[in-house]
Write a protein that holds these residues in place. Structure first.
Motif: not given
Lengths: 326, 391
Positions: A208-227
């Motif tokens: 997902f991280f590398w795909k995000g870069l190809k779409q011009g986005k720098l992504l950070i993973q987030r835990c949806t339980s504790c944020q």
């Protein structure tokens, strides 16, 4: 390991430290040559060409650009040395000739380091003495097998003072035999491919991280339980052990938490030296990234930087970071 | 010593090594069987008695092949430790546990390689192909940016360490100078009779700023083996035994393989602190009881935080400890008296354990006076291990 070059290596070793020269320059250092040089190089330092400015400086006169030193004593296109030069004799065999004779006919310049001890000024008469400083053992390189040869050029002026030194390193090698491909000429584009950066290994946890870069986005993973945000990404949240996660887009703003200036290995896809930072993003996670638009010596811990999502080649897009100027 | 403790139950009773070179001229397996048999001969134990073998996951020489070639009869324990040089002291821990638990009688730990002539360990990941397995994919966070070598990963932490503590590249250089000084009097060291000065260090070329060439250890060909048996049996053997008083592994504080860039304080080697805590507790000793140490020196900058984590000086003060000459002969804690991996050879920490044994025996070429206890560390920047050996 087999080494059938013992006799060659012994002959080469005997050439180390033997002084050859001096090789003289064609003319004393002079302003027209300096001006030509500065125009060709696009160097507008007034110490080189502005007489009035230079006279008022602590040098008291024009100086020659230090990097000009090698050009001063260079042989002409006919390989003729300047008058007054002392040429190599039969008692001073040249190691590169020995390597040619032994079949190491290819050559590539590896690096050139110059060190300057005093300024060269108009009127100075420069010569150089050349010695072989070192010869490596037989090396197996990506280009083929061969020897690294380091030449030491010592530049002296009319008073016999050493003004500069240059270490010039070459690889003399044999290319692998595979080069001949009869009949294929013209059928395919032989345009050399640009050197590429090493690729990341993609898997289900990081794609997902590398795909995000190809779409011009720098992504950070987030835990949806504790944020909690995390990088590098992982299946389980180290804070609460939840497997539930999504991503947030980083602002791209951060500071240099630490950095290096990489010199070795000098890979063809990168600048040399190559400044690389550990960036702390304003969201709190850190990542490693190359720095752009900055001189390596200007990088500082704490420096604000921002992400520049950069397509490096057809396959690879990276978040590189550039200094924030304010 | 707590009841049921590992401390003092086993000892290193034999050490063996090949010559250390840049081109051994023979196979890694040859080096392995040479150093293993030489260690057994040193111990005075017949190879047929070996019932345990321990090495690194990184080692290319299978336990069973060594066992077959040395004429082994019953191999009951074979174990490998991961995380490159961090494995070194853990091989001895595994051996000591196998002996203490009665699983084995004689365990040999070994590491043998042609990491200079057959492959270049320091080359790192520059030719690594993109792959999906965890460890390769992990390096994907670094290699596309050019951060491809162990030196470059260490340099990230070293730069921050300098920023926070005021240590300089000269302090790193002093570690190299001290190591080369010891190597210069050790005939087995690659850099025998070749000491360097701080100027030599400062003039050496940049590898990955702030690391220079002379901050990096060698790449070496060679093998080292260690023989471990019970403390009881050790009393009847050839040499004064090096009792294993403490043996520990450690990983903690967001551990990573060479890239602990995400822990709060990247200047710390927290896993070394965890090893230290266990070692002192097991042995019932404090840093004051250690006369000399082998501090893993693949790259000089990580020697400084190790001295701090092991309690020889406070956090951020290793630079002063080193400037005061405390790591050289006559100082508070001479370290790497064999010349370290900078000066002797880089056998991933195993040659350092052999040196610690010699210091306990009193047979080191650079012998420290009145050695009761020697501390040994293993690879840093990775999950690691450590030992306290003593009388």
């Amino acid at each position: 390991m087999e080494n059938n070059n013992k006799e060659l290596e012994a002959r080469m070793a005997a050439t180390i430290g033997v002084e050859v020269g001096p090789q003289r320059s064609w003319d004393p250092v002079n302003l027209p040559m300096i001006c030509h040089w500065c125009q060709a190089m696009g160097d507008d330092n007034p110490m080189y060409t502005n007489l009035e400015y230079a006279e008022q400086s602590d040098q008291g006169s024009i100086i020659a650009p230090p990097t000009m030193i090698q050009a001063l004593t260079m042989k002409g296109v006919t390989e003729t040395p300047a008058p007054g030069s002392v040429s190599r004799t039969e008692e001073q065999p040249y190691v590169l000739d020995m390597l040619d004779e032994a079949g190491y006919v290819s050559v590539v310049a590896v690096n050139c380091d110059q060190e300057y001890f005093s300024h060269v000024k108009p009127g100075d008469d420069i010569s150089h003495i050349m010695t072989i400083e070192s010869i490596s053992e037989l090396k197996h390189t990506a280009l083929g097998e061969g020897y690294f040869v380091t030449e030491l050029w010592t530049f002296i002026n009319q008073d016999n003072e050493k003004v500069a030194e240059m270490r010039f390193r070459l690889l003399k090698f044999k290319t692998p035999q595979q080069a001949q491909r009869p009949g294929s000429a013209g059928s395919q584009s032989n345009k050399p491919k640009a050197p590429q950066r090493p690729r990341p290994g993609l898997n289900r946890d990081n794609a997902f991280f590398w795909k995000g870069l190809k779409q011009g986005k720098l992504l950070i993973q987030r835990c949806t339980s504790c944020q909690t945000l995390r990088h590098p990404p992982s299946p389980m949240c180290p804070s609460c052990q939840s497997l539930d996660k999504d991503v947030v887009e980083a602002s791209g703003k951060g500071v240099v938490h630490s950095f290096v200036n990489l010199h070795h290995p000098a890979l063809p896809a990168f600048d040399d030296p190559n400044p690389i930072a550990l960036v702390e993003l304003e969201e709190g996670t850190r990542l490693v990234a190359g720095l752009i638009n900055i001189e390596p010596e200007d990088v500082r811990i704490g420096m604000p930087v921002k992400a520049e999502i950069t397509q490096c080649d057809d396959e690879l897009t990276l978040a590189l970071f550039s200094p924030v100027t304010e | 010593m707590a009841a049921g403790s590992l401390s003092g139950q086993a000892a290193i009773v034999g050490i063996g090594a090949t010559e250390f070179s840049k081109n051994s001229g023979r196979s890694e397996m040859t080096l392995a069987v040479e150093c293993v048999t030489s260690a057994l001969e040193d111990a005075g134990i017949h190879p047929s008695e070996v019932d345990g073998l321990v090495t690194f996951t990184l080692d290319n020489n299978p336990e069973i092949e060594i066992f077959r070639e040395i004429g082994g009869e019953e191999l009951k324990f074979f174990s490998r430790i991961h995380y490159v040089g961090g494995a070194a002291c853990a091989t001895v821990q595994q051996a000591a546990m196998a002996v203490a638990s009665g699983v084995c009688e004689v365990v040999v730990c070994y590491r043998a390689m042609n990491e200079r002539s057959e492959y270049r360990f320091g080359a790192g990941m520059q030719d690594t192909q993109a792959q999906a397995d965890f460890e390769t994919a992990h390096y994907g966070w670094y290699i596309p940016h050019g951060l491809v070598t162990p030196a470059s990963w260490v340099a990230i932490c070293a730069q921050r360490y300098m920023y926070e503590t005021g240590a300089t590249t000269e302090d790193f250089g002093r570690v190299a100078v001290a190591a080369r000084q010891f190597a210069s009097t050790n005939p087995n060291a690659w850099f025998y009779e070749q000491p360097i000065t701080l100027d030599d260090h400062q003039n050496s070329r940049w590898i990955c700023g702030p690391l220079r060439l002379l901050d990096c250890c060698q790449e070496s060909d060679g093998g080292v083996a260690l023989v471990i048996t019970s403390a009881e049996r050790a009393k009847k053997l050839n040499h004064k035994p090096a009792l294993i008083k403490g043996a520990a592994q450690g990983a903690c504080d967001d551990p990573q393989m060479m890239t602990h860039f995400y822990r709060q304080d990247i200047t710390r080697l927290s896993e070394v602190g965890l090893v230290a805590k266990q070692l002192y507790r097991q042995a019932g000793l404090t840093p004051d009881d250690i006369q000399t140490a082998v501090i893993y020196d693949h790259f000089t900058p990580f020697v400084l935080p190790q001295l701090e984590e092991f309690g020889f000086c406070d956090k951020g003060t290793a630079k002063d400890f080193i400037r005061d000459g405390q790591i050289t002969m006559g100082g508070r804690l001479p370290i790497n008296t064999h010349g370290g991996q900078i000066g002797e050879a880089y056998i991933h920490g195993m040659n350092g354990i052999a040196e610690a044994v010699r210091q306990v025996r009193g047979s080191a070429v650079n012998q420290v006076d009145q050695v009761n206890n020697v501390l040994v560390s293993a690879g840093t920047g990775v999950p690691t291990s450590g030992l306290i050996l003593g009388q």
